[in-house]
Design a protein around this motif. Structure first.
Motif, PDB file in Angstrom:
ATOM      1  N   PRO A  12      -1.744   0.114   4.782  1.00  0.00           N
ATOM      2  CA  PRO A  12      -1.501  -0.945   5.763  1.00  0.00           C
ATOM      3  C   PRO A  12      -1.144  -0.356   7.142  1.00  0.00           C
ATOM      4  CG  PRO A  12       0.509  -0.499   4.595  1.00  0.00           C
ATOM      5  CD  PRO A  12      -0.514   0.477   4.046  1.00  0.00           C
ATOM      6  N   PHE A  13      -0.927  -1.256   8.127  1.00  0.00           N
ATOM      7  CA  PHE A  13      -0.465  -0.849   9.456  1.00  0.00           C
ATOM      8  C   PHE A  13       0.960  -0.320   9.319  1.00  0.00           C
ATOM      9  CE2 PHE A  13       1.468  -1.456  13.604  1.00  0.00           C
ATOM     10  CZ  PHE A  13       0.459  -1.069  14.483  1.00  0.00           C
ATOM     11  N   TYR A 186      -2.553  12.945   5.517  1.00  0.00           N
ATOM     12  CA  TYR A 186      -3.276  11.781   5.005  1.00  0.00           C
ATOM     13  C   TYR A 186      -2.836  11.393   3.591  1.00  0.00           C
ATOM     14  CZ  TYR A 186      -7.245   8.735   4.046  1.00  0.00           C
ATOM     15  OH  TYR A 186      -8.038   7.661   3.721  1.00  0.00           O
ATOM     16  N   HIS A 187      -2.734  12.360   2.680  1.00  0.00           N
ATOM     17  CA  HIS A 187      -2.393  12.054   1.290  1.00  0.00           C
ATOM     18  C   HIS A 187      -0.960  12.442   0.930  1.00  0.00           C
ATOM     19  CE1 HIS A 187      -6.352  10.722   0.149  1.00  0.00           C
ATOM     20  NE2 HIS A 187      -6.909  11.836   0.574  1.00  0.00           N
ATOM     21  N   ASP A 188      -0.152  12.764   1.926  1.00  0.00           N
ATOM     22  CA  ASP A 188       1.214  13.231   1.687  1.00  0.00           C
ATOM     23  C   ASP A 188       2.066  12.085   1.118  1.00  0.00           C
ATOM     24  OD1 ASP A 188       3.783  14.242   1.755  1.00  0.00           O
ATOM     25  OD2 ASP A 188       3.534  15.196   3.709  1.00  0.00           O
ATOM     26  N   PRO A 189       2.682  12.267  -0.085  1.00  0.00           N
ATOM     27  CA  PRO A 189       3.488  11.198  -0.681  1.00  0.00           C
ATOM     28  C   PRO A 189       4.967  11.242  -0.298  1.00  0.00           C
ATOM     29  CG  PRO A 189       3.230  12.959  -2.256  1.00  0.00           C
ATOM     30  CD  PRO A 189       2.495  13.401  -1.006  1.00  0.00           C
ATOM     31  N   SER A 190       5.387  12.204   0.527  1.00  0.00           N
ATOM     32  CA  SER A 190       6.806  12.368   0.825  1.00  0.00           C
ATOM     33  C   SER A 190       7.366  11.172   1.584  1.00  0.00           C
ATOM     34  CB  SER A 190       7.024  13.654   1.635  1.00  0.00           C
ATOM     35  OG  SER A 190       6.322  13.606   2.852  1.00  0.00           O
ATOM     36  N   LEU A 191       8.674  10.936   1.436  1.00  0.00           N
ATOM     37  CA  LEU A 191       9.343   9.790   2.047  1.00  0.00           C
ATOM     38  C   LEU A 191       9.913  10.187   3.402  1.00  0.00           C
ATOM     39  CD1 LEU A 191      11.265   8.384  -1.057  1.00  0.00           C
ATOM     40  CD2 LEU A 191       8.933   7.895  -0.304  1.00  0.00           C
ATOM     41  N   ALA A 192       9.665   9.366   4.404  1.00  0.00           N
ATOM     42  CA  ALA A 192      10.143   9.647   5.756  1.00  0.00           C
ATOM     43  C   ALA A 192       9.995   8.377   6.584  1.00  0.00           C
ATOM     44  CB  ALA A 192       9.337  10.799   6.380  1.00  0.00           C
ATOM     45  N   ALA A 197      -0.435   6.206   4.792  1.00  0.00           N
ATOM     46  CA  ALA A 197      -0.710   4.934   4.125  1.00  0.00           C
ATOM     47  C   ALA A 197      -0.763   5.121   2.607  1.00  0.00           C
ATOM     48  CB  ALA A 197      -2.021   4.353   4.639  1.00  0.00           C
ATOM     49  N   THR A 198      -1.321   6.255   2.178  1.00  0.00           N
ATOM     50  CA  THR A 198      -1.356   6.555   0.746  1.00  0.00           C
ATOM     51  C   THR A 198       0.052   6.629   0.173  1.00  0.00           C
ATOM     52  OG1 THR A 198      -3.408   7.801   1.042  1.00  0.00           O
ATOM     53  CG2 THR A 198      -2.165   8.208  -0.979  1.00  0.00           C
ATOM     54  N   GLY A 199       0.936   7.330   0.886  1.00  0.00           N
ATOM     55  CA  GLY A 199       2.320   7.464   0.436  1.00  0.00           C
ATOM     56  C   GLY A 199       3.051   6.138   0.400  1.00  0.00           C
ATOM     57  N   ILE A 200       2.809   5.309   1.392  1.00  0.00           N
ATOM     58  CA  ILE A 200       3.466   3.994   1.446  1.00  0.00           C
ATOM     59  C   ILE A 200       3.036   3.141   0.260  1.00  0.00           C
ATOM     60  CG2 ILE A 200       3.536   1.812   2.743  1.00  0.00           C
ATOM     61  CD1 ILE A 200       3.319   3.609   5.299  1.00  0.00           C
ATOM     62  N   ARG A 201       1.737   3.116  -0.028  1.00  0.00           N
ATOM     63  CA  ARG A 201       1.248   2.309  -1.144  1.00  0.00           C
ATOM     64  C   ARG A 201       1.765   2.836  -2.478  1.00  0.00           C
ATOM     65  NH1 ARG A 201      -3.628   3.198   1.647  1.00  0.00           N
ATOM     66  NH2 ARG A 201      -4.456   4.412  -0.095  1.00  0.00           N
ATOM     67  N   ALA A 202       1.728   4.151  -2.650  1.00  0.00           N
ATOM     68  CA  ALA A 202       2.179   4.736  -3.913  1.00  0.00           C
ATOM     69  C   ALA A 202       3.666   4.487  -4.131  1.00  0.00           C
ATOM     70  CB  ALA A 202       1.879   6.238  -3.926  1.00  0.00           C
ATOM     71  N   HIS A 203       4.459   4.644  -3.075  1.00  0.00           N
ATOM     72  CA  HIS A 203       5.906   4.421  -3.199  1.00  0.00           C
ATOM     73  C   HIS A 203       6.198   2.965  -3.544  1.00  0.00           C
ATOM     74  CE1 HIS A 203      10.153   5.076  -2.611  1.00  0.00           C
ATOM     75  NE2 HIS A 203      10.199   4.091  -1.716  1.00  0.00           N
ATOM     76  N   TYR A 204       5.442   2.054  -2.957  1.00  0.00           N
ATOM     77  CA  TYR A 204       5.659   0.634  -3.247  1.00  0.00           C
ATOM     78  C   TYR A 204       5.316   0.323  -4.704  1.00  0.00           C
ATOM     79  CZ  TYR A 204       5.134  -4.418  -3.124  1.00  0.00           C
ATOM     80  OH  TYR A 204       5.233  -5.760  -3.390  1.00  0.00           O
ATOM     81  N   LEU A 205       4.202   0.870  -5.200  1.00  0.00           N
ATOM     82  CA  LEU A 205       3.829   0.626  -6.591  1.00  0.00           C
ATOM     83  C   LEU A 205       4.834   1.216  -7.560  1.00  0.00           C
ATOM     84  CD1 LEU A 205      -0.045   1.213  -6.497  1.00  0.00           C
ATOM     85  CD2 LEU A 205       1.138  -0.964  -6.836  1.00  0.00           C
TER      86      LEU A 205
END
Length: 376
Positions: A12-13, A186-192, A197-205
């Motif tokens: 998302p934005f 782009y694909h970094d899942p770390s929290l900050a 966008a990939t990290g945001i979606r994965a963290h939400y799921l």
């Protein structure tokens, strides 16, 4: 009116997008920021996290974007060069003086030099490309390898650099501006505070927590269900198990070698298992996902545009007062589509497929109109 375009998916934005748009507005002196945004499926072959109207609305409500224009699916779910060519053509049709984009390099001169080097025309590039393809690499991997061999000073393996390179190749009248990517890759899942966008979606799921997004996007998460491929697996699995092999090979991105693998993938129990089972060096996960989009949409090869630098219409999805004024300035010269007509028949089909698991009776193409967002 100084117009700066951004080509985006807003999936998302998030805070990084907000930073990019605000920086571009300041550095290019833009009176209006225009986003040319993918529709219901992304360039990498994924269902967008939220539908295109909600994503467009969130971008304008953030205050960073004034007008969102749709990049039609037939042009948006494509390899990088086609995606870039179509999106740049829309920006140039709108009379944008500048195209701003994020890049890993942050150096627009390096991008321009790489694009102007005509690497793809060099005999050594063609030789390296041919050898990489013969070794079983995908076309994207083979072209990146060949490019790096010939032109090692520009990293064409990084996602944003790839798109930036193709934007530069496609640009005819528009000037380029880049903002160095801030925060996560782009694909970094770390929290900050700035996440991919990939990290945001994965963290939400994983957690149900929304991070690193403006308030308008956060509200979208709170009121809507986020989509992902697993929701589409039952209907996709049914199609993979029932479509004849010959029919599959008529669909975009599917050849005679891939079709049997897709049929076998239909025997898996989940989308992720199917994607893993069919992916190889030759058929990357992105290529497979785009093939799955073709199956879901029943997208025939004959429906692929013949030209990618001539998108036949301009369709606004959301705008504020500044965006409305910009549309008024060009409406006499451009084929602007604000109401449903035959030009949107393919998009109607796309949205029908997209909304299958969402149980949303309002998400129907012919009921939608461009959204006016009151400026803050």
């Amino acid at each position: 009116m100084q117009k700066t375009a951004i080509i985006a998916e807003y999936n998302p934005f998030h805070n990084g997008h907000y930073y990019q748009a605000q920086t571009a507005r300041q550095e290019t002196g833009a009176d209006i920021m225009i986003a040319i945004m993918s529709a219901q499926f992304t360039q990498r072959g994924e269902p967008a996290s939220f539908d295109k109207w909600k994503r467009a609305k969130a971008a304008v409500e953030s205050g960073a974007i004034d007008l969102v224009i749709e990049l039609p699916t037939q042009y948006g779910v494509q390899r990088a060069d086609r995606f870039a060519t179509a999106a740049v053509s829309i920006a140039e049709q709108l009379g944008c003086q500048t195209l701003s984009f994020g890049s890993e390099s942050g150096d627009v001169d390096a991008i321009l030099h790489a694009a102007r080097a005509d690497v793809e025309e060099m005999p050594i590039y063609k030789k390296e490309l041919r050898q990489a393809l013969q070794a079983g690499h995908s076309s994207a991997q083979a072209s990146s390898h060949a490019f790096q061999t010939v032109y090692p000073t520009f990293d064409l393996t990084r996602p944003n650099n790839i798109l930036a390179y193709h934007y530069a190749k496609a640009a005819k009248t528009i000037q380029l501006h880049t903002v160095k990517r801030l925060g996560a890759d782009y694909h970094d899942p770390s929290l900050a505070d700035v996440m991919s966008a990939t990290g945001i979606r994965a963290h939400y799921l994983d957690s149900g927590e929304v991070r690193a997004v403006p308030k308008a996007t956060e509200a979208m998460f709170r009121t809507q269900s986020m989509t992902h491929w697993e929701l589409y697996w039952p209907v996709l699995q049914y199609k993979l198990r029932t479509l004849p092999l010959t029919t599959l090979t008529e669909l975009v991105g599917i050849d005679a070698s891939l079709a049997p693998r897709l049929i076998r993938a239909g025997l898996e129990t989940s989308f992720d298992q199917a994607l893993t089972a069919v992916s190889t060096r030759r058929y990357t996960r992105t290529a497979i996902q785009r093939a799955f989009v073709s199956v879901l949409l029943h997208w025939l090869k004959e429906e692929v545009p013949t030209l990618f630098d001539d998108v036949p219409y301009v369709r606004p999805l959301a705008f504020n007062e500044i965006g409305r004024l910009a549309l008024r300035d060009v409406k006499q010269d451009l084929p602007i589509v604000s109401k449903f007509d035959a030009r949107l028949d393919f998009e109607a089909r796309v949205t029908e497929a997209y909304r299958l698991p969402l149980q949303n009776d309002e998400l129907i193409e012919h009921r939608q109109r461009p959204q006016f967002i009151f400026s803050k």
